[in-house]
Design a protein around this motif. Structure first.
Motif, PDB file in Angstrom:
ATOM      1  N   ILE A 102       0.823  -1.001  -0.099  1.00  0.00           N
ATOM      2  CA  ILE A 102      -0.170   0.166  -0.057  1.00  0.00           C
ATOM      3  C   ILE A 102       0.797   0.969  -0.051  1.00  0.00           C
ATOM      4  O   ILE A 102       0.694   2.116  -1.290  1.00  0.00           O
ATOM      5  N   SER A 145       1.655   3.725  -3.205  1.00  0.00           N
ATOM      6  CA  SER A 145       0.315   5.486  -2.770  1.00  0.00           C
ATOM      7  C   SER A 145       1.538   5.765  -3.649  1.00  0.00           C
ATOM      8  O   SER A 145       1.155   6.838  -4.213  1.00  0.00           O
ATOM      9  N   LYS A 184      -5.591   7.824  -2.816  1.00  0.00           N
ATOM     10  CA  LYS A 184      -6.941   7.320  -2.163  1.00  0.00           C
ATOM     11  C   LYS A 184      -7.495   6.245  -3.515  1.00  0.00           C
ATOM     12  O   LYS A 184      -8.083   4.809  -2.798  1.00  0.00           O
ATOM     13  N   PHE A 185      -8.034   6.434  -4.252  1.00  0.00           N
ATOM     14  CA  PHE A 185      -8.785   5.466  -5.065  1.00  0.00           C
ATOM     15  C   PHE A 185      -7.152   4.828  -5.406  1.00  0.00           C
ATOM     16  O   PHE A 185      -7.407   3.193  -5.318  1.00  0.00           O
ATOM     17  N   LYS A 209      -5.284   2.986  -3.621  1.00  0.00           N
ATOM     18  CA  LYS A 209      -5.385   2.219  -2.071  1.00  0.00           C
ATOM     19  C   LYS A 209      -6.481   1.367  -2.015  1.00  0.00           C
ATOM     20  O   LYS A 209      -6.404   0.697  -2.124  1.00  0.00           O
ATOM     21  N   LYS A 210      -7.998   1.956  -2.515  1.00  0.00           N
ATOM     22  CA  LYS A 210      -9.118   1.186  -2.375  1.00  0.00           C
ATOM     23  C   LYS A 210      -9.236  -0.039  -3.583  1.00  0.00           C
ATOM     24  O   LYS A 210      -9.202  -1.454  -3.327  1.00  0.00           O
ATOM     25  N   PHE A 211      -8.454   0.891  -4.517  1.00  0.00           N
ATOM     26  CA  PHE A 211      -8.363  -0.361  -6.130  1.00  0.00           C
ATOM     27  C   PHE A 211      -7.184  -1.512  -5.328  1.00  0.00           C
ATOM     28  O   PHE A 211      -7.726  -2.910  -5.108  1.00  0.00           O
ATOM     29  N   SER A 233      -6.936  -2.675  -2.015  1.00  0.00           N
ATOM     30  CA  SER A 233      -7.641  -3.394  -1.770  1.00  0.00           C
ATOM     31  C   SER A 233      -8.290  -4.252  -2.073  1.00  0.00           C
ATOM     32  O   SER A 233      -8.208  -5.657  -1.473  1.00  0.00           O
ATOM     33  N   PHE A 234      -8.989  -3.947  -2.733  1.00  0.00           N
ATOM     34  CA  PHE A 234     -10.114  -4.957  -3.704  1.00  0.00           C
ATOM     35  C   PHE A 234      -9.230  -5.734  -4.195  1.00  0.00           C
ATOM     36  O   PHE A 234      -9.873  -6.839  -3.859  1.00  0.00           O
ATOM     37  N   GLU A 262      -8.106  -8.099  -1.003  1.00  0.00           N
ATOM     38  CA  GLU A 262      -8.912  -9.338  -0.757  1.00  0.00           C
ATOM     39  C   GLU A 262      -9.452 -10.183  -1.560  1.00  0.00           C
ATOM     40  O   GLU A 262      -9.889 -11.106  -0.829  1.00  0.00           O
TER      41      GLU A 262
END
Length: 98
Positions: free
Chosen positions: A61, A65, A76-77, A79-81, A83-84, A87
């Motif tokens: 991350i 970043s 932030k995008f 990180k979300k991407f 994280s998805f 997961e």
């Protein structure tokens, strides 16, 4: 001589062509990435290793970043991407351990 509307349509077409090419690159890149993570999951399952590695995830991350900033992408995008994706990878790893 092209008018403003024709010029805009030509430019729009060029942008869309680039977007389509980049979408294909993203899909093939994700496919290659998941092939590697499936191999990692198999290795983890064979050696009874945990399906997730929180330290590596944290390092990734941070690294991504920074890459996002360099690429002029919202961190932030990114990180979300990531994280998805992580997961989904962990989900696959857990399935391989069953």
């Amino acid at each position: 001589m092209e008018n403003n509307s024709e010029r805009a349509e030509r430019i729009l077409k060029d942008h869309r062509k680039s977007i389509d090419r980049l979408d294909a690159i993203l899909i093939y890149t994700l496919g290659e990435r998941f092939n590697h993570t499936k191999a990692v999951g198999k290795l983890k399952a064979e050696h009874n290793l945990p399906p997730s590695d929180p330290l590596r995830e944290e390092e990734q991350i941070k690294r991504l970043s920074q890459l996002a900033v360099e690429a002029n992408l919202d961190p932030k995008f990114a990180k979300k991407f990531l994280s998805f994706i992580v997961e989904e990878v962990i989900h696959h790893h857990k399935q391989q351990q069953n």
